[in-house]
Design an enzyme around this catalytic site. Structure first.
Site, PDB file in Angstrom:
ATOM      1  N   SER A 133       0.825  -1.204   0.000  1.00 27.82           N
ATOM      2  CA  SER A 133       0.000   0.000   0.000  1.00 27.82           C
ATOM      3  C   SER A 133       0.860   1.254   0.000  1.00 27.82           C
ATOM      4  O   SER A 133       1.911   1.305   0.624  1.00 27.82           O
ATOM      5  CB  SER A 133      -0.923   0.027   1.226  1.00 27.82           C
ATOM      6  N   LYS A 188      -4.544  -6.621   3.348  1.00 27.64           N
ATOM      7  CA  LYS A 188      -4.509  -5.532   2.365  1.00 27.64           C
ATOM      8  C   LYS A 188      -5.924  -5.248   1.866  1.00 27.64           C
ATOM      9  O   LYS A 188      -6.307  -4.088   1.657  1.00 27.64           O
ATOM     10  CB  LYS A 188      -3.598  -5.904   1.197  1.00 27.64           C
ATOM     11  N   HIS A 191      -7.561  -3.344   4.576  1.00 27.49           N
ATOM     12  CA  HIS A 191      -6.989  -1.992   4.510  1.00 27.49           C
ATOM     13  C   HIS A 191      -7.753  -1.164   3.486  1.00 27.49           C
ATOM     14  O   HIS A 191      -8.156  -0.024   3.754  1.00 27.49           O
ATOM     15  CB  HIS A 191      -5.512  -2.093   4.121  1.00 27.49           C
ATOM     16  N   ASN A 192      -7.987  -1.740   2.318  1.00 30.17           N
ATOM     17  CA  ASN A 192      -8.692  -1.009   1.262  1.00 30.17           C
ATOM     18  C   ASN A 192     -10.152  -0.766   1.615  1.00 30.17           C
ATOM     19  O   ASN A 192     -10.728   0.250   1.241  1.00 30.17           O
ATOM     20  CB  ASN A 192      -8.586  -1.772  -0.060  1.00 30.17           C
ATOM     21  N   GLU A 195     -10.149   2.069   3.864  1.00 27.22           N
ATOM     22  CA  GLU A 195      -9.856   3.228   3.010  1.00 27.22           C
ATOM     23  C   GLU A 195     -11.121   3.723   2.302  1.00 27.22           C
ATOM     24  O   GLU A 195     -11.363   4.941   2.245  1.00 27.22           O
ATOM     25  CB  GLU A 195      -8.798   2.808   1.994  1.00 27.22           C
TER      26      GLU A 195
END
Length: 465
Positions: A133, A188, A191-192, A195
């Site tokens: 990232s 990940k 995480h997105n 986000e």
């Protein structure tokens, strides 16, 4: 000819940026890019960007590329996720040797990574699903890196990955061994998802404030917020976006209101469904993007509304700030709860405090709150168990209620804030109307139900008709 320490396949935006990062750290590097489908000049164009001091060899033939690497070979694959990954793996297999390590640095789905781990294990090849990232700039200067796979594989690739990663406030690398199988790609993905919701919250605040304020006004408000505990990279870039002008006109005002997505937000939502986790903020943010794509329909319907006199309500920005703080906590809580449930389901033994730490720099969701999260997860199982966080949520409830009222009065969609508040209401309510749901299920499907104050937890069925 001397052998390279590591190889990179794919010289797109992320692949080329990571390659330059690796070479600048002093590692001998081999790079490969295909020449088909309009990519004949990709390798030569990349090599023109390199410095003479960099030890980089370029290849357009896979066999020569693989042969140029020291054993065990360490190959970072930076191409579009999906079938292309499997194609590259199959093409390389004849040239690989036992113990070689393939690293997928793209946004692959964690279940696809699990499948590739199992397949390549049978071929005696190690596969690492590695979340990266930070975007183009992060890849070039120092991203947050989330590798999953075997500990032995990580030990062999760690010198390179840790050297190119961002550093936290204590100088420690923002790269750590995550866990087995597809755990790196899973976090990940989460995480997105976080986000997505963080971006949507800022978009909704922007929409609400835009009713009465200019972009410069909003940028000023955000600039003040960014000096406090709610500072973040996303808030920082939003300030820049609001202030950017070309030919005297705000660039933001020229951008069509149709948001794209690459699927990782919806993947997080699907994973939550599969695991029984709650990620209403991520899902509402995904749906907000979907709704934005129906531009023509929205335009037509908006013209049919009978709009009377304006009844705009001025927003108290200090109240909105507290609501934003509240919603961000809920968003992070839901994201980390999703990771916790996945860790339990797949026996990954994720270290949530360490994950928070590697997300404090290099990545898109880095923030002051992520710094705070490191210590929270050292002492608590989740955010709400922390006394300070719980007090923050309780004391901010009036602020988010009032902010939702602002959105209703000004007719501004406020889905992410609603999702945060609805979650808080439900999770802090002792008796929910799920008893009626169970009665309905038993009525039409004889699905049975449990009774209040039954210590045995037995299941009952009523003959409703």
């Amino acid at each position: 000819m001397s052998k390279s320490t590591i190889g990179v396949i794919g010289l797109g935006v992320m692949g080329s940026s990571l390659s330059l990062n690796i070479a600048e750290k002093g590692f001998a590097l081999s790079v490969y890019n295909r020449t088909e489908q309009g990519e004949a000049h990709v390798l030569s164009d990349f090599l023109k960007r390199t410095d003479e001091s960099m030890n980089i060899k370029g290849f357009t033939e896979l066999k020569n590329f693989v042969d140029s690497l020291e054993r065990p070979r360490k190959i970072l694959i930076m191409i579009k996720a999906g079938n292309a990954i499997d194609g590259v793996i199959e093409a390389m297999l004849p040239f690989l040797s036992e113990g070689d390590i393939l690293i997928d640095g793209g946004n692959s789905h964690y279940l696809a990574t699990n499948r590739r781990v199992t397949y390549l294990k049978n071929e005696k090849i190690n596969f690492v699903g590695c979340g990266v990232s930070g975007g183009e700039e992060g890849a070039r200067r120092g991203p947050s890196i989330m590798p999953g796979g075997t500990k032995d594989s990580y030990a062999k690739i760690a010198p390179v990955l840790e050297a190119i990663a961002a550093k936290d406030n204590h100088g420690k690398t923002c790269c750590t061994y995550v866990g087995e199988e597809g755990s790196g790609h899973f976090i990940k993905m989460v995480h997105n998802g976080i986000e997505y919701a963080e971006m949507q919250l800022l978009a909704e605040i922007y929409a609400l404030l835009s009713v009465t304020k200019t972009n410069d006004d909003i940028a000023q408000i955000f600039s003040e917020w960014n000096k406090t505990d709610i500072s973040s990279y996303l808030l920082e870039i939003t300030i820049d976006i609001l202030q950017k002008k070309e030919n005297g006109e705000s660039v933001l005002d020229t951008i069509l209101d149709k948001a794209g997505n690459k699927g990782t937000g919806s993947w997080s939502t699907k994973a939550a469904f599969d695991l029984g986790a709650i990620n209403t903020m991520m899902s509402s943010s995904v749906f907000a993007r979907y709704i934005s794509s129906f531009k023509d329909q929205r335009k037509q319907l908006s013209k049919k509304l009978k709009k009377g006199p304006s009844h705009e309500v001025t927003v108290d920005t200090s109240v909105l700030k507290n609501a934003y703080r509240f919603a961000r906590v809920v968003n992070h809580h839901q994201g980390f709860e999703l990771m916790k449930l996945a860790s339990k389901e797949f026996h990954w033994h994720l270290n949530l405090s360490e994950i928070a730490r590697i997300w404090t720099n290099g990545c898109i969701i880095r923030s002051e709150f992520m710094e705070t999260s490191i210590n929270i997860f050292k002492h608590n199982d989740n955010y709400i168990e922390d006394a300070t966080i719980l007090e923050l949520l309780m004391s901010s409830e009036e602020a988010i209620k009032k902010s939702i009222s602002y959105s209703l009065s000004n007719r501004v969609a406020f889905d992410a804030f609603w999702s945060a508040y609805n979650y808080w209401i439900a999770i802090t309510t002792e008796r929910l109307p799920a008893n009626l749901i169970q009665a309905q299920r038993d009525y039409f499907g004889a699905h049975t139900y449990q009774k209040v104050n039954d210590p045995e937890g037995q299941f009952f069925h009523t003959k409703w008709y």
